[in-house]
Scaffold this active site. Structure first.
Site, PDB file in Angstrom:
ATOM      1  N   CYS A 140       0.712  -1.164   0.034  1.00  0.00           N
ATOM      2  CA  CYS A 140      -0.038   0.141  -0.071  1.00  0.00           C
ATOM      3  C   CYS A 140       0.815   1.211   0.030  1.00  0.00           C
ATOM      4  O   CYS A 140       0.354   2.367  -0.236  1.00  0.00           O
ATOM      5  CB  CYS A 140      -0.901   0.180   1.037  1.00  0.00           C
ATOM      6  SG  CYS A 140      -2.177  -1.196   1.122  1.00  0.00           S
TER       7      CYS A 140
ATOM      8  N   CYS B 177      -2.033   9.437   6.199  1.00  0.00           N
ATOM      9  CA  CYS B 177      -1.108   9.343   6.969  1.00  0.00           C
ATOM     10  C   CYS B 177      -1.404   9.593   8.468  1.00  0.00           C
ATOM     11  O   CYS B 177      -0.955   8.800   9.340  1.00  0.00           O
ATOM     12  CB  CYS B 177       0.063  10.194   6.669  1.00  0.00           C
ATOM     13  SG  CYS B 177       0.672  10.054   4.914  1.00  0.00           S
TER      14      CYS B 177
END
Lengths: 393, 292
Positions: free
Chosen positions: B35, B105
């Protein structure tokens, strides 16, 4: 060797600096010589003759049969779209485009759009080194194929593709052959008059001309349907008042490229090779992506395993080193490079891939500087990575 | 080129608490290399049950490293109860800001922390609420297969960050960021989540077929018009098409496809598989749909 504030530009496949000679050649056409080349008066007419001079210089670089085979455009993407759409419109009974899985998005996304409109698109796959599967290419190119479009050289890994062979296969099936040669022009010697390529796209800013000017080569005798409709410019094949300064710059850049093509394949190639050898010698767990046997002399694509490309670029940027990455994060897209994925490069390596691309303006000192900085960058990031520790056992 | 602020750059260039805690009380790893980012955290509690030490290792871009670093600074000294309330917004607040495309993130940081807390509870025989705190119905089913994102995660992140558009969900979770085929589904989940009044299914009630038959012609037309307006038209309009009701003749609904649908070679399929299916679902399967 220390060059703390100077930019070390190793991203020449993204764009290049405008050569000083090119800039100089352009200036008059941005200042006093502003005439329209279509005008009947002498003031415009003298500009028209400069446009024709540029056309001849570009034709000379490409080894074209005649300068009339060159159509000036605004960029590589325009040339690609114009070529492929023309091919489809002059072969209305055929409904297929054959291309590759590793094309530039200028071609890939056009093909996706064509698919939505009902055309068939086949993409030639590549192997682990990014080499085209020619057997599959022969199967895909058939009597229903209107256009085969295969890039001459790949922008990410630098692979050079067998365009002449593919052009012959296309012609054998009655299809047209187009190549996106944006990365190849100025680096690969060309003699289009002796080849079967019907159409070729190029872009000025990849070889030291400014951005905003490109060209499409259409072989004499190949029918062409214009993409941009309007005025009679470019002999009715591309409407719109000419980007005179850009065209003059492109002509000058073509002249310079021809002069320097040997240097690209010797000195510039040596810099690239020096970088790769240095990286392999000083950094563990790296892999060079692409086909070492058939690759542009200026391009190096290196995977630093267990770390991510954007982080690498950000740290290199602190040292004013410019490169690019096939990592997902750098583009804001969430998937790594389609080229590396088509090659089956593991995600672990694809996310950590960095492309260094050289030009004749690079120096050995710059390579040494990069080799002095890069190991520390990689080590720092691997120190943070959970996988590097695992890998170390 | 990302415009990271000074704080993000500081956490990226000088990450705090890198590594692994020795003899940790809890560890967790979220994300994976395919990913493009992954985060492993380990933590240790003191006698009062506060986080005494926490360390991270991150594979990812500058903002992933900065988010992880910020997370460790944020939670040090917290009890697990306090830490369980930390969201990705808190991480973003420590950093000042993150580019919208990089919000995932911060979400990864939140997930790693929650997974570590779950790990602690599991090790200490406490009941682990696998379903996340405010999404108590189920663990969720995968909506985005490219990045393995569930509807439960989509709802949760949407609520925390007040997200209404599928594209925002992509920025915060990556869902829909690869092939994009789930973006419509994500939008449906969001539309349902934010539907005013109730979070329950607020689909228009289907009229039983017999009831429909008994309606007057005017009411029948209004009913068909209503379903076209609410259930059919918005979907076609998303693709640049549209539809209008021309007539209702017995059980025959006559419509005209417009926009891109009018010239689309698949319009016949759209008519049968989508328009007629919706009419059957919401009104009566005795009706047929034809092009006027």
């Amino acid at each position: 060797m220390e060059k703390e504030n100077k930019v070390i530009y190793l991203d020449n496949n993204a764009t290049t600096c405008v050569a000083p000679e090119v800039f100089e050649a352009m200036v008059p056409y941005l200042t006093e010589l502003y005439g329209n080349p279509s005008s009947i008066h002498h003031f415009g007419g003298q500009v028209a003759s400069k446009v024709e001079e540029a056309r001849e210089k570009l034709a000379d670089l490409l080894g074209a049969g005649a300068s009339s085979e060159i159509i000036f455009t605004s960029c590589g993407s325009e040339s690609d779209s114009a070529a492929i759409l023309s091919g489809l419109s002059i072969c209305p009974k055929r409904s297929k485009v054959v291309t590759t899985k590793v094309e530039h998005s200028a071609v890939i996304n056009l093909c996706k759009e064509l698919e939505r409109k009902g055309y068939h698109v086949s993409e030639i796959p590549v192997d682990a080194k990014g080499r085209l599967d020619m057997e599959r290419a022969r199967e895909m190119i058939d009597e229903d194929t209107a256009v085969v479009s295969v890039m001459w050289a790949n922008n990410e890994i630098g692979n050079i593709y067998p365009v002449q062979e593919l052009a012959e296969i296309a012609h054998h099936n009655g299809a047209l052959f187009h190549t996106d040669a944006v990365q190849a022009v100025g680096k690969v010697p060309m003699a289009l008059k002796d080849m079967d390529i019907d159409m070729l796209s190029l872009s000025g800013h990849k070889f030291h001309a400014p951005k905003g000017v490109g060209a499409l080569y259409v072989k004499r005798g190949v029918r062409f349907h214009p993409f941009l409709i309007g005025g009679h410019q470019e002999r009715g094949r591309r409407a719109g008042t000419e980007n005179v300064a850009g065209i003059v710059g492109l002509g000058k850049a073509a002249e310079l490229a021809k002069e320097h093509i040997t240097e690209e394949n010797t000195r510039v190639k040596a810099l690239r090779d020096q970088l790769e050898a240095g990286v392999l010698a000083s950094i563990p767990s790296v892999r060079i992506n692409g086909d070492p046997a058939s690759r542009l002399p200026n391009t190096s694509n290196i995977s630093f395993e267990y770390i991510e490309g954007e982080s690498i670029l950000m740290l290199l940027d602190l040292d004013h080193i410019c490169a690019s990455s096939g990592s997902a994060c750098t583009t804001g897209s969430l998937e790594p490079s389609h080229v590396l994925r088509a090659m089956g490069v593991p995600y672990t390596a694809a996310h950590g891939s960095i492309r260094f691309s050289f030009s004749r303006y690079n120096t050995e000192d710059e390579v040494k500087f990069v080799l002095a900085k890069l190991p520390g960058v990689i080590e720092k990031l691997r120190g943070i990575s959970p996988y590097w520790k695992n890998h170390q056992g | 080129m990302w415009n990271y602020n000074k704080k993000v750059m500081d956490h990226f260039l000088n990450p705090r608490n890198v590594g692994e805690v020795e003899n940790p009380d809890a560890v967790a790893e979220v994300g994976n290399m395919s990913c493009g980012d992954a985060l492993k955290i380990s933590l240790k509690l003191d006698d009062q049950g506060r986080i005494a030490d926490v360390k991270f290792q991150t594979f990812g871009c500058a903002s992933a490293i900065a988010s992880s670093s910020a997370l460790t600074e944020l939670v040090k000294g917290m009890t697990l109860d306090e830490a369980s309330k930390v969201t990705n917004r808190d991480i973003v607040n420590v950093l000042g800001e993150l580019p919208e495309e990089k919000m995932h993130c911060s979400v990864m940081g939140m997930e790693a922390l929650q997974a570590a807390i779950a790990d602690y509870k599991r090790k200490h025989g406490e009941k682990v609420d696998e379903t996340t705190e405010d999404d108590g119905d189920h663990e969720g089913r995968i909506v985005c297969h490219c990045f393995g994102v569930t509807d439960a995660k989509i709802r949760k992140v949407a609520k925390i960050n007040n997200l209404h558009k599928a594209e925002e969900i992509t920025e915060y979770t990556k869902a829909g960021g690869a092939c994009g085929s789930c973006l419509d589904k994500i939008q449906e989940i969001l539309d349902e989540l934010w539907r005013p009044g109730t979070s329950e299914h607020a689909q228009p009630a289907a009229t039983p077929a017999e009831d429909f038959e008994k309606l007057s012609l005017v009411k029948k037309v209004l009913r068909v018009q209503d379903i076209i307006d609410r259930e059919i038209k918005p979907v076609l309009e998303r693709d640049g098409g549209s539809i209008e009701l021309v007539d209702l003749n017995g059980n025959e609904v006559q419509v005209r496809l417009q926009g891109i649908c009018a010239t689309c070679p698949n319009s016949k399929l759209t008519l049968k598989r989508f328009v007629e299916a919706k009419i059957h679902e919401f009104i009566s399967d005795k009706l047929t749909v034809v092009e006027a």
